[in-house]
Design a protein around this motif. Structure first.
Motif, mmCIF file in Angstrom:
data_model
loop_
_atom_site.group_PDB
_atom_site.id
_atom_site.type_symbol
_atom_site.label_atom_id
_atom_site.label_comp_id
_atom_site.label_asym_id
_atom_site.label_seq_id
_atom_site.Cartn_x
_atom_site.Cartn_y
_atom_site.Cartn_z
ATOM 1 N N SER A 77 0.828 -1.199 0.000
ATOM 2 C CA SER A 77 0.000 0.000 0.000
ATOM 3 C C SER A 77 0.868 1.258 0.000
ATOM 4 C CB SER A 77 -0.925 0.011 1.222
ATOM 5 O OG SER A 77 -1.753 -1.129 1.254
ATOM 6 N N PHE A 78 1.914 1.248 0.793
ATOM 7 C CA PHE A 78 2.850 2.371 0.823
ATOM 8 C C PHE A 78 3.419 2.621 -0.574
ATOM 9 C CE2 PHE A 78 7.203 3.908 1.131
ATOM 10 C CZ PHE A 78 7.096 5.000 1.981
ATOM 11 N N TYR A 121 -9.406 -15.702 -7.158
ATOM 12 C CA TYR A 121 -9.155 -15.662 -5.717
ATOM 13 C C TYR A 121 -10.008 -14.588 -5.075
ATOM 14 C CZ TYR A 121 -6.536 -14.873 -1.359
ATOM 15 O OH TYR A 121 -6.184 -14.707 -0.056
ATOM 16 N N SER A 122 -10.792 -14.987 -4.091
ATOM 17 C CA SER A 122 -11.740 -14.059 -3.480
ATOM 18 C C SER A 122 -11.088 -13.083 -2.508
ATOM 19 C CB SER A 122 -12.841 -14.843 -2.755
ATOM 20 O OG SER A 122 -12.276 -15.669 -1.742
ATOM 21 N N GLY A 123 -9.802 -13.267 -2.205
ATOM 22 C CA GLY A 123 -9.111 -12.377 -1.279
ATOM 23 C C GLY A 123 -8.424 -11.214 -1.967
ATOM 24 N N ASP A 124 -8.969 -10.771 -3.072
ATOM 25 C CA ASP A 124 -8.361 -9.709 -3.881
ATOM 26 C C ASP A 124 -8.191 -8.409 -3.104
ATOM 27 O OD1 ASP A 124 -7.865 -8.261 -6.608
ATOM 28 O OD2 ASP A 124 -9.517 -7.163 -5.674
ATOM 29 N N VAL A 125 -7.110 -7.667 -3.423
ATOM 30 C CA VAL A 125 -6.879 -6.357 -2.809
ATOM 31 C C VAL A 125 -7.017 -5.226 -3.824
ATOM 32 C CG1 VAL A 125 -4.374 -6.186 -3.212
ATOM 33 C CG2 VAL A 125 -5.365 -5.198 -1.138
ATOM 34 N N LEU A 126 -7.061 -5.541 -5.116
ATOM 35 C CA LEU A 126 -7.073 -4.499 -6.136
ATOM 36 C C LEU A 126 -8.339 -3.651 -6.072
ATOM 37 C CD1 LEU A 126 -5.666 -6.489 -9.203
ATOM 38 C CD2 LEU A 126 -4.412 -5.054 -7.582
ATOM 39 N N THR A 127 -9.474 -4.289 -5.827
ATOM 40 C CA THR A 127 -10.723 -3.519 -5.738
ATOM 41 C C THR A 127 -10.691 -2.578 -4.533
ATOM 42 O OG1 THR A 127 -11.690 -5.444 -4.616
ATOM 43 C CG2 THR A 127 -12.165 -5.186 -6.965
ATOM 44 N N THR A 128 -10.141 -3.062 -3.426
ATOM 45 C CA THR A 128 -10.009 -2.209 -2.246
ATOM 46 C C THR A 128 -9.096 -1.027 -2.543
ATOM 47 O OG1 THR A 128 -10.328 -4.111 -0.776
ATOM 48 C CG2 THR A 128 -9.302 -2.149 0.180
ATOM 49 N N TYR A 129 -7.991 -1.287 -3.208
ATOM 50 C CA TYR A 129 -7.061 -0.219 -3.577
ATOM 51 C C TYR A 129 -7.739 0.801 -4.491
ATOM 52 C CZ TYR A 129 -2.784 -2.305 -1.684
ATOM 53 O OH TYR A 129 -1.804 -2.795 -0.856
ATOM 54 N N TYR A 155 -5.263 5.727 11.425
ATOM 55 C CA TYR A 155 -4.754 4.629 12.242
ATOM 56 C C TYR A 155 -5.302 4.684 13.657
ATOM 57 C CZ TYR A 155 -1.677 1.313 10.047
ATOM 58 O OH TYR A 155 -1.203 0.232 9.346
ATOM 59 N N ALA A 156 -5.414 5.894 14.192
ATOM 60 C CA ALA A 156 -5.965 6.032 15.538
ATOM 61 C C ALA A 156 -7.416 5.578 15.586
ATOM 62 C CB ALA A 156 -5.848 7.493 15.993
ATOM 63 N N PHE A 157 -8.182 5.926 14.550
ATOM 64 C CA PHE A 157 -9.591 5.526 14.510
ATOM 65 C C PHE A 157 -9.726 4.010 14.404
ATOM 66 C CE2 PHE A 157 -13.382 4.402 12.038
ATOM 67 C CZ PHE A 157 -14.373 4.956 12.845
ATOM 68 N N VAL A 158 -8.931 3.391 13.536
ATOM 69 C CA VAL A 158 -8.987 1.926 13.397
ATOM 70 C C VAL A 158 -8.599 1.264 14.710
ATOM 71 C CG1 VAL A 158 -7.953 -0.070 12.256
ATOM 72 C CG2 VAL A 158 -8.582 1.938 10.907
ATOM 73 N N SER A 159 -7.545 1.777 15.340
ATOM 74 C CA SER A 159 -7.095 1.199 16.608
ATOM 75 C C SER A 159 -8.156 1.350 17.688
ATOM 76 C CB SER A 159 -5.791 1.872 17.054
ATOM 77 O OG SER A 159 -4.765 1.684 16.098
ATOM 78 N N LEU A 160 -8.760 2.525 17.750
ATOM 79 C CA LEU A 160 -9.797 2.765 18.757
ATOM 80 C C LEU A 160 -10.996 1.850 18.534
ATOM 81 C CD1 LEU A 160 -10.816 4.401 21.164
ATOM 82 C CD2 LEU A 160 -11.701 6.104 19.543
ATOM 83 N N SER A 161 -11.371 1.650 17.280
ATOM 84 C CA SER A 161 -12.502 0.765 16.991
ATOM 85 C C SER A 161 -12.206 -0.664 17.415
ATOM 86 C CB SER A 161 -12.850 0.820 15.502
ATOM 87 O OG SER A 161 -11.823 0.254 14.711
ATOM 88 N N LEU A 162 -10.952 -1.086 17.274
ATOM 89 C CA LEU A 162 -10.571 -2.428 17.710
ATOM 90 C C LEU A 162 -10.556 -2.518 19.229
ATOM 91 C CD1 LEU A 162 -7.724 -3.181 15.136
ATOM 92 C CD2 LEU A 162 -9.942 -4.349 15.290
ATOM 93 N N VAL A 215 -13.843 -2.465 4.426
ATOM 94 C CA VAL A 215 -14.365 -1.236 5.029
ATOM 95 C C VAL A 215 -13.823 -1.029 6.439
ATOM 96 C CG1 VAL A 215 -16.463 -0.103 5.854
ATOM 97 C CG2 VAL A 215 -16.450 -1.224 3.613
ATOM 98 N N SER A 216 -13.726 -2.103 7.203
ATOM 99 C CA SER A 216 -13.382 -1.964 8.614
ATOM 100 C C SER A 216 -11.883 -1.902 8.879
ATOM 101 C CB SER A 216 -13.981 -3.130 9.410
ATOM 102 O OG SER A 216 -13.419 -4.364 8.983
ATOM 103 N N LEU A 217 -11.070 -2.552 8.046
ATOM 104 C CA LEU A 217 -9.651 -2.666 8.375
ATOM 105 C C LEU A 217 -8.739 -2.408 7.180
ATOM 106 C CD1 LEU A 217 -7.494 -3.344 10.489
ATOM 107 C CD2 LEU A 217 -7.766 -5.762 9.871
ATOM 108 N N GLN A 218 -8.875 -3.229 6.163
ATOM 109 C CA GLN A 218 -7.889 -3.188 5.085
ATOM 110 C C GLN A 218 -7.941 -1.882 4.296
ATOM 111 O OE1 GLN A 218 -7.992 -6.295 1.906
ATOM 112 N NE2 GLN A 218 -5.982 -6.831 2.702
ATOM 113 N N GLY A 219 -9.149 -1.395 4.003
ATOM 114 C CA GLY A 219 -9.274 -0.161 3.255
ATOM 115 C C GLY A 219 -8.708 1.048 3.986
ATOM 116 N N PRO A 220 -9.127 1.288 5.245
ATOM 117 C CA PRO A 220 -8.585 2.437 5.981
ATOM 118 C C PRO A 220 -7.072 2.387 6.181
ATOM 119 C CG PRO A 220 -10.591 1.652 7.020
ATOM 120 C CD PRO A 220 -10.239 0.643 5.971
#
Length: 403
Positions: A77-78, A121-129, A155-162, A215-220
């Motif tokens: 992603s970077f 493969y259903s674990g695709d990342v391209l659509t998320t990207y 990152y703070a929001f994702v961490s707080l949600s977890l 939506v919850s993790l990989q995208g953000p």
């Protein structure tokens, strides 16, 4: 890439070779993780296959979780964010509007990802990207300071949600029990051995989980890394880092203790099956990914191990093709359309298979690039992005340009 006109009128391209090699490393890490999901439905249901429960199997799972899981997609992603800035430069050199061109690229990437999900493969990342890149496109003119603050806030929001999930939500209220997950995993693994229609149906059935995860993790988290990569590219990080040992050393000293400690704790707590473990990985995985990059940069500029660059750079230059090819390898090996090995390969052998397949990809990529400028998927995406076929390009060997 940096394009410099020559007297002959042919464009010369100078690549940042470090970026290509780092992208190759990211592909290796991604494949080591993805092959476990391609090989059976047990990891996707967050349970271990009871057929592989000896200590060697457990060690292999632990190694993958601690050193690979949730690390390399951050690195990929970077680099996506880094390349986004290079696309801006490419549009400027071509004298075309960047936004329409990038929108076509995003649409092409989404189309490739959608086909990838349905067919391979259903674990695709391209659509998320692609979706996350729409957000990046909307805010790409922000200053470096705002970009860094936004990445931190995400990152703070994702961490707080977890944290909230770990403290106040009972996973049993919305997740199947272990016994139910085992039954589902066994049924889905058998479906992998069925007809092509069965396999496609299983891929489509997994769309809901893919969207939730995106939506919850990989995208953000991907968007946060896009922003960090964008800032790094603006500051010409990799075009100026070669030969400068101090910064990579500092990154290693900070990144490995935090990242390895977090990776071990993530694996010990149960990996993806545990919300607290996921939180630990979200917080610490960027440190380990950064340490991996710093180590690789130092290796790339060492005269003692020049073969590393030769192995990683070609596969990184055609990263999109190789990413899709890895899914094709998994499809052929594990589904009933191919060798039908789903549910029959142990975790240690999966790790070995990933390494062997990656080595073959590296050789094939080097062979392909002797005769072609782009990989097949890169060529198609480039045609759609530019709305024209790529022209003739001479590739200059050197460093210091952009990609």
């Amino acid at each position: 890439m940096t394009h410099q006109p020559r007297a002959s009128g042919v464009t010369t391209t100078v690549r940042i070779h470090d970026v290509d090699a780092i992208r190759g490393l990211a592909l290796l890490g991604i494949f080591v993780v993805n092959i476990t999901f391609m090989a059976s439905a047990y990891p996707g249901n967050l349970v271990d296959d009871p057929s592989f429960s000896n200590p060697v199997d457990d060690v292999a799972r632990f190694v993958v979780a601690a050193l690979f899981s949730m690390k390399f997609y951050l690195l990929f992603s970077f680099l996506f964010g880094y390349s986004f800035v290079l696309q801006i430069g490419a549009a400027q050199r071509a004298g075309v509007a960047f936004v329409p061109r990038m929108l076509r690229r995003i649409l092409g990437l989404f189309a490739l990802g959608a086909g990838h999900i349905v067919l391979l493969y259903s674990g695709d990342v391209l659509t998320t990207y692609a979706v996350a890149c729409l957000v990046l496109l909307a805010i790409h003119r922000v200053s470096d300071r705002v970009a860094l603050i936004t990445a931190g806030a995400i990152y703070a929001f994702v961490s707080l949600s977890l944290v909230v999930s770990a403290m106040f939500l009972d996973r049993s209220d919305f997740m199947p029990s272990s016994s139910e997950a085992l039954v589902a995993a066994e049924d889905q693994t058998q479906s992998m051995l069925g007809s092509f229609a069965d396999i496609v149906g299983q891929h489509l059935d997994g769309l809901g989980l893919l969207v939730i995860q995106a939506v919850s993790l990989q995208g953000p988290t991907a968007l946060a890394m896009f922003l960090l990569g964008m800032v790094a590219a603006r500051r010409h990080l990799f075009s100026e880092l070669g030969g400068k040992d101090e910064l990579p050393r500092r990154v290693q000293w900070a990144g490995f203790p935090v990242g390895l400690g977090g990776g071990v704790l993530f694996a010990a707590l149960g990996g993806d099956t545990n919300t607290l473990a996921t939180l630990v990985s979200v917080v610490t995985a960027p440190f380990l990914a950064a340490a991996y990059v710093a180590t690789l940069v130092r290796v790339l500029h060492s005269h003692r191990v020049t073969w590393v660059r030769g192995a990683l750079e070609p596969i990184g230059r055609v990263a999109l093709t190789n990413y899709l090819a890895q899914s094709l390898v998994g499809f052929v090996l594990f589904t009933g359309i191919g060798f039908g090995l789903a549910g029959q390969v142990s975790p240690p052998l999966l790790l070995l298979l990933a390494l062997v397949a990656f080595a073959v990809q590296a050789l094939a990529s080097a062979f392909w690039l002797r005769r072609h400028r782009y990989g097949p998927a890169e060529y198609l995406l480039r045609c759609f992005t530019n709305w024209s076929r790529p022209g003739r390009v001479n590739v200059a060997v050197g460093r210091g340009g952009t990609e």
